[in-house]
Design a protein around this motif. Structure first.
Motif, short mmCIF file in Angstrom:
data_model
loop_
_atom_site.label_atom_id
_atom_site.label_comp_id
_atom_site.label_asym_id
_atom_site.label_seq_id
_atom_site.Cartn_x
_atom_site.Cartn_y
_atom_site.Cartn_z
N CYS A 1 21.68 9.97 23.02
CA CYS A 1 21.90 11.14 22.18
C CYS A 1 23.15 11.87 22.63
CB CYS A 1 20.70 12.07 22.30
SG CYS A 1 20.88 13.62 21.43
N PRO A 2 24.06 12.23 21.73
CA PRO A 2 25.22 13.03 22.14
C PRO A 2 24.76 14.31 22.81
CG PRO A 2 25.43 12.34 19.85
CD PRO A 2 24.03 12.02 20.28
N SER A 3 25.41 14.70 23.89
CA SER A 3 25.08 15.96 24.50
C SER A 3 25.56 17.08 23.59
CB SER A 3 25.70 16.08 25.88
OG SER A 3 26.96 15.50 25.92
N LEU A 4 25.03 18.28 23.82
CA LEU A 4 25.23 19.39 22.91
C LEU A 4 25.94 20.53 23.60
CD1 LEU A 4 21.55 19.34 21.64
CD2 LEU A 4 23.50 18.35 20.48
N ALA A 5 26.73 21.28 22.87
CA ALA A 5 27.40 22.43 23.46
C ALA A 5 27.46 23.57 22.47
CB ALA A 5 28.81 22.06 23.91
N LEU A 6 27.47 24.77 22.99
CA LEU A 6 27.57 25.95 22.15
C LEU A 6 28.27 27.03 22.93
CD1 LEU A 6 26.63 27.45 19.52
CD2 LEU A 6 24.67 28.20 20.83
N GLU B 1 29.73 6.30 21.88
CA GLU B 1 30.32 6.50 20.57
C GLU B 1 31.82 6.20 20.54
OE1 GLU B 1 29.35 9.90 18.23
OE2 GLU B 1 27.44 10.22 19.23
N GLU B 2 32.53 6.54 21.63
CA GLU B 2 33.99 6.39 21.63
C GLU B 2 34.48 5.33 22.60
OE1 GLU B 2 36.23 10.21 21.53
OE2 GLU B 2 34.23 11.10 21.75
N ALA C 1 33.68 16.12 19.15
CA ALA C 1 35.07 16.14 18.70
C ALA C 1 35.90 17.22 19.38
CB ALA C 1 35.12 16.31 17.19
N ASP C 2 35.33 18.41 19.57
CA ASP C 2 36.14 19.50 20.14
C ASP C 2 36.04 19.59 21.66
OD1 ASP C 2 33.58 20.45 20.40
OD2 ASP C 2 33.89 22.29 19.24
N ARG D 1 33.34 20.33 27.91
CA ARG D 1 34.44 20.36 28.87
C ARG D 1 35.10 21.74 28.88
NH1 ARG D 1 39.14 16.50 27.28
NH2 ARG D 1 37.47 14.94 27.53
N GLN D 2 35.37 22.25 27.70
CA GLN D 2 36.01 23.55 27.60
C GLN D 2 35.15 24.66 28.21
OE1 GLN D 2 39.14 23.75 26.71
NE2 GLN D 2 39.17 21.57 26.20
#
Length: 217
Positions: free
Chosen positions: A8-13, A81-82, A175-176, A180-181
């Protein structure tokens, strides 16, 4: 036989919201961080203090890719995915990434993160919103007052602290590159970390960030 595992892609907010005074709520008891939680904190702080130190490790990690497949062993392959390009991008980011001061652990923020792990882990759910619709800001408000900006990273699957931080840094499929940010955001000074079992992905970590956080007494 080689097994292919999807992840599952990890999630960020990131929530750029202004803090406010809150009604009185029960004072948080001190929450002892687990050894794993503290290892995640140590890995993040080492990365923030010296971003370039991780480049050799990522270069070795990159060499294990076969297209989008990451070979973990002779029998086990992880489908990303990439693939290697995401790792290469992370390496380039680290070459010029500025140093950041260490994040300080907060007991109240630990409790907020722990609530989310206990909510999502047993049923195997994902996302930044809890089963009753609570948001990261709602959970942080249970145990204190935050000011400035807050953020939340959630990672799934990796069962080592170094691997969890590496996954959030590479941000495959995001994508963004918001994980990391968030980890390198110069505004953040306080952090709460809670990791625990997840029904679907074995392991999950919730990492909450804040510019300022004053715990209820």
């Amino acid at each position: 036989m080689t097994r292919l595992l999807g992840i599952c892609p990890s999630l960020a907010l990131i929530l750029a919201l202004m803090g406010c005074q809150l009604p009185t709520v029960p004072s948080p008891r001190t929450v002892a961080s687990s050894d794993f939680d503290m290892q995640v904190l140590a890995e993040m702080n080492r990365l923030r203090a010296n971003p370039k130190r991780l480049i050799p490790e990522l270069q070795a990690y990159q060499s294990r890719f076969e297209g989008k497949r990451l070979r973990l062993s002779n029998q086990l392959v992880l489908l990303t995915e990439e693939g290697a390009p995401a790792v290469a991008e992370a390496i380039e980011f680290l070459r010029t990434a500025p140093q950041r001061p260490a994040l300080a652990i907060s007991a109240g923020m630990n409790r907020a993160a722990r609530d989310h792990v206990r909510d999502l882990g047993p049923p195997g759910k994902t996302g930044h919103f809890g089963s009753d619709g609570n948001s990261p800001s709602d959970r942080l408000r249970r145990y204190g007052v935050w000011k400035g900006s807050i953020g939340e990273n959630i990672g799934f699957g990796d069962e080592t602290a170094a691997g969890m931080v590496r996954m959030l840094l590479i941000d495959d499929g995001v994508a963004d590159r918001s994980h990391r940010q968030t980890m390198f955001d110069p505004r953040f000074k306080k952090v709460g970390i809670a990791c625990g079992p997840h029904q679907t992905y074995r392991q999950m970590c919730v990492i909450d960030f804040a510019e300022e956080y004053l715990e209820n007494r």
